[in-house]
Design an enzyme around this catalytic site. Structure first.
Site, mmCIF file in Angstrom:
data_model
loop_
_atom_site.group_PDB
_atom_site.id
_atom_site.type_symbol
_atom_site.label_atom_id
_atom_site.label_comp_id
_atom_site.label_asym_id
_atom_site.label_seq_id
_atom_site.Cartn_x
_atom_site.Cartn_y
_atom_site.Cartn_z
ATOM 1 N N ASN A 74 -3.622 -47.093 -17.271
ATOM 2 C CA ASN A 74 -5.048 -46.926 -17.582
ATOM 3 C C ASN A 74 -5.877 -47.956 -16.799
ATOM 4 O O ASN A 74 -5.393 -48.540 -15.836
ATOM 5 C CB ASN A 74 -5.302 -46.982 -19.088
ATOM 6 C CG ASN A 74 -6.401 -46.025 -19.525
ATOM 7 O OD1 ASN A 74 -7.475 -46.003 -18.938
ATOM 8 N ND2 ASN A 74 -6.120 -45.229 -20.535
ATOM 9 N N ARG A 75 -7.096 -48.191 -17.234
ATOM 10 C CA ARG A 75 -8.043 -48.940 -16.399
ATOM 11 C C ARG A 75 -8.203 -50.397 -16.807
ATOM 12 O O ARG A 75 -8.126 -50.722 -17.987
ATOM 13 C CB ARG A 75 -9.408 -48.242 -16.453
ATOM 14 C CG ARG A 75 -9.364 -46.886 -15.771
ATOM 15 C CD ARG A 75 -10.526 -46.000 -16.152
ATOM 16 N NE ARG A 75 -10.451 -44.728 -15.424
ATOM 17 C CZ ARG A 75 -9.717 -43.694 -15.818
ATOM 18 N NH1 ARG A 75 -8.997 -43.749 -16.917
ATOM 19 N NH2 ARG A 75 -9.686 -42.579 -15.099
ATOM 20 N N HIS A 100 -3.789 -47.560 -13.378
ATOM 21 C CA HIS A 100 -2.346 -47.295 -13.321
ATOM 22 C C HIS A 100 -1.578 -48.236 -12.378
ATOM 23 O O HIS A 100 -0.736 -47.801 -11.587
ATOM 24 C CB HIS A 100 -2.114 -45.836 -12.909
ATOM 25 C CG HIS A 100 -2.565 -44.832 -13.933
ATOM 26 N ND1 HIS A 100 -2.709 -45.134 -15.261
ATOM 27 C CD2 HIS A 100 -2.901 -43.508 -13.823
ATOM 28 C CE1 HIS A 100 -3.110 -44.045 -15.917
ATOM 29 N NE2 HIS A 100 -3.245 -43.055 -15.075
ATOM 30 N N HIS A 169 3.769 -40.557 -17.455
ATOM 31 C CA HIS A 169 2.629 -39.693 -17.163
ATOM 32 C C HIS A 169 3.052 -38.235 -16.941
ATOM 33 O O HIS A 169 2.564 -37.568 -16.025
ATOM 34 C CB HIS A 169 1.900 -40.246 -15.931
ATOM 35 C CG HIS A 169 0.439 -39.952 -15.887
ATOM 36 N ND1 HIS A 169 -0.062 -38.679 -15.766
ATOM 37 C CD2 HIS A 169 -0.633 -40.774 -15.953
ATOM 38 C CE1 HIS A 169 -1.375 -38.736 -15.740
ATOM 39 N NE2 HIS A 169 -1.759 -39.994 -15.856
ATOM 40 N N TYR A 171 3.117 -34.315 -17.248
ATOM 41 C CA TYR A 171 2.139 -33.266 -17.528
ATOM 42 C C TYR A 171 2.902 -32.138 -18.216
ATOM 43 O O TYR A 171 3.703 -31.448 -17.589
ATOM 44 C CB TYR A 171 1.539 -32.715 -16.227
ATOM 45 C CG TYR A 171 0.579 -33.638 -15.525
ATOM 46 C CD1 TYR A 171 1.032 -34.785 -14.868
ATOM 47 C CD2 TYR A 171 -0.783 -33.345 -15.478
ATOM 48 C CE1 TYR A 171 0.142 -35.620 -14.201
ATOM 49 C CE2 TYR A 171 -1.677 -34.173 -14.802
ATOM 50 C CZ TYR A 171 -1.207 -35.311 -14.173
ATOM 51 O OH TYR A 171 -2.082 -36.132 -13.504
ATOM 52 N N ASP A 240 -9.778 -36.971 -21.856
ATOM 53 C CA ASP A 240 -9.220 -38.051 -21.045
ATOM 54 C C ASP A 240 -9.547 -39.338 -21.796
ATOM 55 O O ASP A 240 -10.217 -40.224 -21.266
ATOM 56 C CB ASP A 240 -9.852 -38.023 -19.641
ATOM 57 C CG ASP A 240 -9.123 -38.939 -18.661
ATOM 58 O OD1 ASP A 240 -8.083 -39.508 -19.040
ATOM 59 O OD2 ASP A 240 -9.605 -39.083 -17.522
ATOM 60 N N GLN A 273 -3.374 -42.099 -24.467
ATOM 61 C CA GLN A 273 -4.431 -41.445 -23.705
ATOM 62 C C GLN A 273 -4.046 -39.969 -23.674
ATOM 63 O O GLN A 273 -2.966 -39.619 -23.187
ATOM 64 C CB GLN A 273 -4.473 -42.016 -22.277
ATOM 65 C CG GLN A 273 -5.537 -41.411 -21.391
ATOM 66 C CD GLN A 273 -6.872 -42.176 -21.462
ATOM 67 O OE1 GLN A 273 -6.999 -43.148 -22.216
ATOM 68 N NE2 GLN A 273 -7.848 -41.755 -20.700
ATOM 69 N N GLU A 300 -0.048 -39.993 -22.943
ATOM 70 C CA GLU A 300 0.298 -41.284 -22.332
ATOM 71 C C GLU A 300 0.269 -42.370 -23.395
ATOM 72 O O GLU A 300 -0.767 -42.991 -23.636
ATOM 73 C CB GLU A 300 -0.699 -41.611 -21.219
ATOM 74 C CG GLU A 300 -0.820 -40.536 -20.163
ATOM 75 C CD GLU A 300 -2.077 -40.702 -19.320
ATOM 76 O OE1 GLU A 300 -2.384 -41.827 -18.882
ATOM 77 O OE2 GLU A 300 -2.789 -39.702 -19.109
HETATM 78 C C1 BGC Z 1 -6.452 -40.991 -16.363
HETATM 79 C C2 BGC Z 1 -7.217 -39.940 -15.592
HETATM 80 C C3 BGC Z 1 -6.591 -39.827 -14.227
HETATM 81 C C4 BGC Z 1 -5.133 -39.449 -14.401
HETATM 82 C C5 BGC Z 1 -4.375 -39.343 -13.117
HETATM 83 C C6 BGC Z 1 -5.056 -40.494 -16.515
HETATM 84 O O1 BGC Z 1 -4.308 -41.398 -17.249
HETATM 85 O O2 BGC Z 1 -7.051 -41.322 -17.578
HETATM 86 O O3 BGC Z 1 -8.580 -40.248 -15.520
HETATM 87 O O4 BGC Z 1 -7.244 -38.881 -13.440
HETATM 88 O O5 BGC Z 1 -4.483 -40.367 -15.229
HETATM 89 O O6 BGC Z 1 -4.510 -40.469 -12.351
#
Ligand code: BGC
Length: 337
Positions: A74-75, A100, A169, A171, A240, A273, A300
């Site tokens: 995350n950020r 990430h 991560h 999907y 998100d 997330q 996540e």
């Molecule tokens: C983020 C998204 C991002 C994605 C792929 C997610 O965990 O919150 O904003 O686009 O990862 O990088």
């Protein structure tokens, strides 16, 4: 049972972890899960996660398909933080923020591997200063498949106080194809979610999910809520957002009525997330399928995003001499509705 099923290079391999019904393919490239194979209600084996045919694609593309994400998932606002009075700047790779683990985070690294009984152990030593993070961090990820469940346990130590927030991560599309996930039902044991700004960053503030499209406390079709007129859904182009868990086990259930498959996620981590793959761009994935937005769900599991700025006692701070240890289990079964 664990087997090496492909050897791409001397040091990049693909492993199969299998019990009677569930088979998971994992590469030591980025700790990436490339396939999760499970029989649908008709007994046909389908693949429940996104990925690429060619392993080289994982190193070239963004999106983190199936990857282990670190050092910090995350950020982090502006990629800046202070530990013990020292200011650090980590790589900025997502608007003004770090996402990430930076430009070449753990998802892009080759891990060492070892097989012990029914566990695949992937390990990575991240050098002091890599992507700007302090401390040499040694991470081990233990993957095992048993009783239709994939369990990933993470363990880390560091030589200096540092930050860590590891996630996977994957999907998930439980239809087993690349169709919309609007027909998936989602249950999240969470009474609070964290709003985001236009760059997807949270400020740690928690909002009650009651009377919002973020209320998944009862199983709800994603399609019923994701199209609601809501500023937060517009900012995220769908979901998100961090969801803070109300309980410490079986926090998320995702189900597809089409395949009959459900996934229960159980974690030691306090939140996840939930990302509905909003930024997938139609790229070519496995089986010649193109991956578009809102055709998969990432769950996540992680500590509070931007925890170093948002929490009085940051859950992502790993002290020298302490051990980071977390576990997430993904259990698959045929549902009864
Ligand atoms: C983020 C998204 C991002 C994605 C792929 C997610 O965990 O919150 O904003 O686009 O990862 O990088």
């Amino acid at each position: 049972m664990i087997k090496i099923i492909e050897e791409y290079t001397d040091n990049i391999k693909l492993f199969s972890l299998k019990d009677e019904q569930l088979e998971v393919h994992v590469s030591n490239y980025g700790g990436t899960i490339t396939k999760i194979l499970f029989p649908n209600r008709e007994g046909k084996i389908i693949d429940l996660v996104y990925g690429y045919e060619d392993i080289a694609e994982y190193g070239k593309r963004d999106g983190y398909l199936g990857a282990l994400v670190g050092r910090v998932a995350n950020r982090i606002a502006k990629g800046q933080f202070t530990i013990n009075g020292i200011d650090y700047q980590v790589s900025v790779n997502n608007g003004p923020n770090s996402l990430h683990g930076g430009i070449r985070g753990f998802s892009y690294q080759v891990f060492n591997y070892d097989i012990q009984d029914d566990t695949l152990i992937l390990s990575y030593i991240s050098s002091d200063g890599e992507e700007g993070y302090p401390g040499e961090l040694t991470l081990k990820a233990f993957y095992s498949v048993k009783n239709n469940a994939l369990e990933i346990k993470y363990q880390a130590i560091t030589t200096k106080d540092t930050l860590i927030n590891i996630t996977n991560h994957s999907y998930f599309n439980l239809n087993g194809d690349a169709s919309s996930i609007h027909n998936h039902k989602l249950l999240i044991k969470s009474s609070f979610y964290c709003p985001i700004d236009k760059n997807g960053l949270t400020n740690g503030q928690k909002t009650d999910v009651a009377n919002t499209p973020f209320d998944f406390r009862k199983p709800t079709l994603i399609g019923e809520k994701i199209r609601m007129d809501n500023k937060q859904l517009r900012l995220g182009h769908g979901y998100d957002h961090p969801f803070v868990f109300d309980q410490d086990h079986d926090q998320v259930i995702l189900s597809s009525d089409q395949s009959g498959i459900s996934l229960v996620v159980s974690t030691t981590l306090p939140q996840a997330q939930i990302y509905t793959a909003n930024y997938l761009d139609g790229r070519l994935g496995k089986y010649g399928q193109h991956y578009h937005g809102q055709t998969a769900v990432c769950i996540e599991t992680q500590n509070m995003p931007d925890s170093i700025h948002n929490e009085a006692v940051p859950s992502v701070l790993l002290k020298k001499d302490a051990v980071y240890e977390e576990k997430t289990k993904y259990c698959f079964f045929i549902n009864s509705f």
